[in-house]
Scaffold this active site. Structure first.
Site, PDB file in Angstrom:
ATOM      1  N   ASN A  42      -7.063  -1.547   6.038  1.00  0.00           N
ATOM      2  CA  ASN A  42      -6.727  -2.310   7.243  1.00  0.00           C
ATOM      3  C   ASN A  42      -5.230  -2.579   7.386  1.00  0.00           C
ATOM      4  O   ASN A  42      -4.752  -2.787   8.503  1.00  0.00           O
ATOM      5  CB  ASN A  42      -7.496  -3.645   7.208  1.00  0.00           C
ATOM      6  CG  ASN A  42      -6.979  -4.628   8.229  1.00  0.00           C
ATOM      7  OD1 ASN A  42      -7.302  -4.547   9.408  1.00  0.00           O
ATOM      8  ND2 ASN A  42      -6.144  -5.569   7.782  1.00  0.00           N
ATOM      9  N   VAL A  85       0.812  -1.227   0.000  1.00  0.00           N
ATOM     10  CA  VAL A  85       0.000   0.000   0.000  1.00  0.00           C
ATOM     11  C   VAL A  85       0.843   1.275   0.000  1.00  0.00           C
ATOM     12  O   VAL A  85       0.312   2.362  -0.204  1.00  0.00           O
ATOM     13  CB  VAL A  85      -0.997   0.039   1.194  1.00  0.00           C
ATOM     14  CG1 VAL A  85      -2.011  -1.072   1.084  1.00  0.00           C
ATOM     15  CG2 VAL A  85      -0.275   0.022   2.534  1.00  0.00           C
ATOM     16  N   ALA A 139       0.463   8.176  16.452  1.00  0.00           N
ATOM     17  CA  ALA A 139       0.299   9.334  15.559  1.00  0.00           C
ATOM     18  C   ALA A 139      -0.409   8.914  14.276  1.00  0.00           C
ATOM     19  O   ALA A 139      -1.304   9.607  13.774  1.00  0.00           O
ATOM     20  CB  ALA A 139       1.662   9.949  15.245  1.00  0.00           C
ATOM     21  N   SER A 140      -0.040   7.761  13.745  1.00  0.00           N
ATOM     22  CA  SER A 140      -0.662   7.299  12.490  1.00  0.00           C
ATOM     23  C   SER A 140      -2.136   6.982  12.712  1.00  0.00           C
ATOM     24  O   SER A 140      -2.982   7.300  11.869  1.00  0.00           O
ATOM     25  CB  SER A 140       0.074   6.068  11.940  1.00  0.00           C
ATOM     26  OG  SER A 140      -0.189   4.911  12.713  1.00  0.00           O
ATOM     27  N   LYS A 141      -2.460   6.390  13.837  1.00  0.00           N
ATOM     28  CA  LYS A 141      -3.846   5.966  14.084  1.00  0.00           C
ATOM     29  C   LYS A 141      -4.731   7.155  14.478  1.00  0.00           C
ATOM     30  O   LYS A 141      -5.926   7.169  14.157  1.00  0.00           O
ATOM     31  CB  LYS A 141      -3.886   4.870  15.162  1.00  0.00           C
ATOM     32  CG  LYS A 141      -3.196   3.568  14.743  1.00  0.00           C
ATOM     33  CD  LYS A 141      -3.828   2.969  13.513  1.00  0.00           C
ATOM     34  CE  LYS A 141      -3.247   1.604  13.151  1.00  0.00           C
ATOM     35  NZ  LYS A 141      -3.870   1.027  11.955  1.00  0.00           N
ATOM     36  N   SER A 171      -7.156   2.611  15.916  1.00  0.00           N
ATOM     37  CA  SER A 171      -6.769   1.803  17.082  1.00  0.00           C
ATOM     38  C   SER A 171      -7.147   2.551  18.344  1.00  0.00           C
ATOM     39  O   SER A 171      -7.206   3.791  18.351  1.00  0.00           O
ATOM     40  CB  SER A 171      -5.256   1.566  17.082  1.00  0.00           C
ATOM     41  OG  SER A 171      -4.827   1.067  18.336  1.00  0.00           O
ATOM     42  N   ILE A 209      -6.701  -7.239  20.181  1.00  0.00           N
ATOM     43  CA  ILE A 209      -7.249  -8.312  19.358  1.00  0.00           C
ATOM     44  C   ILE A 209      -6.167  -9.372  19.118  1.00  0.00           C
ATOM     45  O   ILE A 209      -5.015  -9.015  18.797  1.00  0.00           O
ATOM     46  CB  ILE A 209      -7.726  -7.762  17.985  1.00  0.00           C
ATOM     47  CG1 ILE A 209      -8.588  -6.494  18.159  1.00  0.00           C
ATOM     48  CG2 ILE A 209      -8.466  -8.841  17.199  1.00  0.00           C
ATOM     49  CD1 ILE A 209      -9.861  -6.663  18.948  1.00  0.00           C
ATOM     50  N   TYR A 261       3.090   4.799  15.897  1.00  0.00           N
ATOM     51  CA  TYR A 261       1.827   4.074  15.674  1.00  0.00           C
ATOM     52  C   TYR A 261       0.634   4.924  16.124  1.00  0.00           C
ATOM     53  O   TYR A 261      -0.367   5.049  15.406  1.00  0.00           O
ATOM     54  CB  TYR A 261       1.893   2.752  16.450  1.00  0.00           C
ATOM     55  CG  TYR A 261       0.727   1.824  16.248  1.00  0.00           C
ATOM     56  CD1 TYR A 261       0.668   0.997  15.119  1.00  0.00           C
ATOM     57  CD2 TYR A 261      -0.300   1.753  17.180  1.00  0.00           C
ATOM     58  CE1 TYR A 261      -0.399   0.126  14.943  1.00  0.00           C
ATOM     59  CE2 TYR A 261      -1.365   0.889  17.007  1.00  0.00           C
ATOM     60  CZ  TYR A 261      -1.413   0.071  15.885  1.00  0.00           C
ATOM     61  OH  TYR A 261      -2.476  -0.788  15.720  1.00  0.00           O
TER      62      TYR A 261
HETATM   63  P1  NAP Z   1      -1.444  -8.490  11.171  1.00  0.00           P
HETATM   64  O1  NAP Z   1      -1.948  -9.827  11.541  1.00  0.00           O
HETATM   65  O2  NAP Z   1       0.013  -8.217  11.224  1.00  0.00           O
HETATM   66  O3  NAP Z   1      -2.010  -8.163   9.701  1.00  0.00           O
HETATM   67  C1  NAP Z   1      -1.624  -7.010   9.029  1.00  0.00           C
HETATM   68  C2  NAP Z   1      -1.496  -7.372   7.559  1.00  0.00           C
HETATM   69  O4  NAP Z   1      -1.125  -6.185   6.852  1.00  0.00           O
HETATM   70  C3  NAP Z   1      -0.393  -8.418   7.308  1.00  0.00           C
HETATM   71  O5  NAP Z   1      -0.880  -9.413   6.425  1.00  0.00           O
HETATM   72  C4  NAP Z   1       0.691  -7.601   6.659  1.00  0.00           C
HETATM   73  O6  NAP Z   1       1.457  -8.309   5.715  1.00  0.00           O
HETATM   74  C5  NAP Z   1      -0.126  -6.545   5.933  1.00  0.00           C
HETATM   75  N1  NAP Z   1       0.719  -5.432   5.559  1.00  0.00           N
HETATM   76  C6  NAP Z   1       1.729  -4.861   6.271  1.00  0.00           C
HETATM   77  N2  NAP Z   1       2.303  -3.889   5.561  1.00  0.00           N
HETATM   78  C7  NAP Z   1       1.640  -3.829   4.381  1.00  0.00           C
HETATM   79  C8  NAP Z   1       1.792  -3.050   3.209  1.00  0.00           C
HETATM   80  N3  NAP Z   1       2.749  -2.120   3.116  1.00  0.00           N
HETATM   81  N4  NAP Z   1       0.946  -3.263   2.180  1.00  0.00           N
HETATM   82  C9  NAP Z   1       0.003  -4.213   2.248  1.00  0.00           C
HETATM   83  N5  NAP Z   1      -0.175  -5.013   3.316  1.00  0.00           N
HETATM   84  C10 NAP Z   1       0.652  -4.823   4.367  1.00  0.00           C
HETATM   85  O7  NAP Z   1      -2.115  -7.353  12.070  1.00  0.00           O
HETATM   86  P2  NAP Z   1      -3.596  -7.173  12.640  1.00  0.00           P
HETATM   87  O8  NAP Z   1      -3.503  -7.249  14.108  1.00  0.00           O
HETATM   88  O9  NAP Z   1      -4.557  -8.030  11.919  1.00  0.00           O
HETATM   89  O10 NAP Z   1      -3.829  -5.642  12.294  1.00  0.00           O
HETATM   90  C11 NAP Z   1      -4.707  -5.204  11.260  1.00  0.00           C
HETATM   91  C12 NAP Z   1      -4.988  -3.725  11.475  1.00  0.00           C
HETATM   92  O11 NAP Z   1      -5.644  -3.550  12.733  1.00  0.00           O
HETATM   93  C13 NAP Z   1      -3.737  -2.852  11.536  1.00  0.00           C
HETATM   94  O12 NAP Z   1      -3.980  -1.616  10.905  1.00  0.00           O
HETATM   95  C14 NAP Z   1      -3.515  -2.652  13.015  1.00  0.00           C
HETATM   96  O13 NAP Z   1      -2.807  -1.470  13.292  1.00  0.00           O
HETATM   97  C15 NAP Z   1      -4.959  -2.576  13.489  1.00  0.00           C
HETATM   98  N6  NAP Z   1      -5.122  -2.848  14.924  1.00  0.00           N
HETATM   99  C16 NAP Z   1      -4.821  -4.069  15.439  1.00  0.00           C
HETATM  100  C17 NAP Z   1      -5.019  -4.292  16.805  1.00  0.00           C
HETATM  101  C18 NAP Z   1      -4.732  -5.629  17.458  1.00  0.00           C
HETATM  102  O14 NAP Z   1      -4.852  -5.720  18.681  1.00  0.00           O
HETATM  103  N7  NAP Z   1      -4.378  -6.677  16.704  1.00  0.00           N
HETATM  104  C19 NAP Z   1      -5.485  -3.270  17.614  1.00  0.00           C
HETATM  105  C20 NAP Z   1      -5.780  -2.034  17.055  1.00  0.00           C
HETATM  106  C21 NAP Z   1      -5.594  -1.844  15.696  1.00  0.00           C
HETATM  107  P3  NAP Z   1       2.883  -8.920   6.159  1.00  0.00           P
HETATM  108  O15 NAP Z   1       2.572  -9.890   7.244  1.00  0.00           O
HETATM  109  O16 NAP Z   1       3.381  -9.530   4.907  1.00  0.00           O
HETATM  110  O17 NAP Z   1       3.689  -7.747   6.630  1.00  0.00           O
END
Ligand code: NAP
Length: 255
Positions: free
Chosen positions: A98, A72, A165-167, A150, A196, A163
Site C-alpha cells: 500500500n 520499502v 505509470a507506476s500504478k 489507482s 479517497i 504516478y
Molecule cells: P498517505 O496517507 O500519504 O499514506 C501513505 C503512507 O505510505 C504514509 O504513511 C507514508 O509515510 C508511507 N510511505 C511513503 N513512502 C514510503 C516508503 N518509501 N516506505 C514505506 N512507507 C512509505 O496516502 P494514502 O492516500 O493513504 O495512499 C495509500 C495508497 O493508496 C498509495 O499507494 C496511494 O497511491 C493509493 N491511492 C490513494 C488514493 C487516494 O485518493 N487517497 C487513490 C488511489 C490510490 P510518510 O507519510 O512518512 O511518507
C-alpha cells in the site's frame, strides 16, 4: 445483516489467525486496512517509513499489531523486516503493498528525480516486498497479495505521468504474479481506489477536491474504510477463487 460496509457480527472474524504485513500503514488507507484486519482477527505488521506513525497506529491496535519502521525502497531492509515478522508470527498469510507517494508535475517540467522517486516507492517497493513475501508463501503453499493501484493507473491523469505509470505497471505486475504463483495456492489482486480522503489527497486544492466529488455518482468522497473493506474481502477465504483482478472502488467514478 447489511450495515453499509461496517463490520457486523455476521462478518466479524474473516481473518482469524491470519498474519498480515501492511506497508504504508502509518497513515490513510494503509492505516484503515491495518485496523480492519485486526478487527477481523489478524495479527498485523504496521509497516511505515515513519516509525513514529507506525508505532502510534500499532499502539492503538493493541497486542495484535506490531510496528515496523521500513522504507520499502531499501530491498535489504524489506527482506529483513518481512523475514523477521514472518518468523515471529509463525508464517505470513497476507501482504498488502500500500505504501505510495505522488509528486506531480507537467510532463515537460518533470525532473528525473520526480520520476524516479515515485517509481521507486510505488513500483520497486511493491516488487521488493512481494519477492520477500513470496519466498515464505510459496513454501507454505498459501498466501494473498493485495497491491494498491489507482484509478489513475487505468484512466491516466494530467501532471501525474510518474504516478500513473507506476500504478498501471502495478496492474501488469499483479497479473504476472497471479499467473506465476497460482499453482502454489497464492492469489494476487489489485485495488484501484478512486478519490479517497487521506493526508495524501488533503494536499489537493479544495476546489479540485470539490470538483472530483461532484463527478462521483455515489455523491461522496471515499473513506479509508471503503478501501479496507475491499482489502479484507480479497484477503479472506471468500475471495479464494479470485486472482489477477483489479477491484475498482471509486463510488462509480469510472463508469
Ligand atoms: P498517505 O496517507 O500519504 O499514506 C501513505 C503512507 O505510505 C504514509 O504513511 C507514508 O509515510 C508511507 N510511505 C511513503 N513512502 C514510503 C516508503 N518509501 N516506505 C514505506 N512507507 C512509505 O496516502 P494514502 O492516500 O493513504 O495512499 C495509500 C495508497 O493508496 C498509495 O499507494 C496511494 O497511491 C493509493 N491511492 C490513494 C488514493 C487516494 O485518493 N487517497 C487513490 C488511489 C490510490 P510518510 O507519510 O512518512 O511518507
Amino acid at each position: 445483516m447489511w450495515h453499509n460496509g461496517a463490520v457486523t457480527s455476521e462478518t466479524a472474524g474473516r481473518l482469524v489467525s491470519r498474519t498480515a504485513f501492511v506497508t504504508g500503514a502509518g497513515s490513510g488507507i494503509g492505516r484503515g486496512i491495518a485496523e480492519a484486519f485486526v478487527r477481523e482477527g489478524a495479527r498485523v505488521a504496521v509497516a511505515d517509513k515513519s516509525g513514529e506513525a507506525a508505532r502510534r497506529v500499532a499502539a492503538g491496535l493493541g497486542v495484535s499489531a506490531v510496528a515496523v519502521e521500513l522504507d520499502v525502497t531499501d530491498s535489504g531492509s524489506v527482506r529483513r523486516a518481512i523475514d523477521g515478522f514472518t518468523e515471529s508470527a509463525g508464517g505470513l498469510d497476507i501482504l498488502v503493498n500500500n505504501a505510495g507517494i505522488a509528486w506531480d508535475a507537467a510532463l515537460t517540467e518533470m525532473s528525473d528525480a520526480q520520476w524516479e522517486a515515485v517509481l521507486r516507492v510505488n513500483l520497486d517497493g511493491a516488487f521488493y516486498c512481494t519477492r520477500a513475501a513470496l519466498r515464505h508463501m510459496v513454501g507454505q503453499r498459501r498466501g494473498r497479495i493485495v497491491n494498491m493501484s489507482s484509478i489513475v493507473g487505468t484512466y491516466g491523469e494530467p501532471n501525474q505521468a510518474n504516478y500513473a505509470a507506476s500504478k498501471g505497471a502495478l496492474v501488469a505486475f499483479t497479473k504476472t504474479v497471479a499467473k506465476e504463483v497460482a499453482s502454489r495456492g497464492i492469489t494476487a489482486n489489485a485495488i484501484a481506489p478512486g478519490f479517497i480522503v487521506t493526508p495524501l489527497t488533503d494536499q489537493m486544492p479544495v476546489a479540485v477536491r470539490k470538483h472530483i466529488v461532484e463527478l462521483v455518482p455515489l455523491g461522496r468522497a471515499g473513506l479509508p474504510e471503503d478501501i479496507a473493506n475491499a482489502a479484507v474481502f480479497l484477503a479472506s477465504d471468500a475471495a479464494g477463487y479470485i486472482t489477477g483482478q483489479v477491484l475498482h472502488v471509486n463510488g462509480g467514478l469510472l463508469i
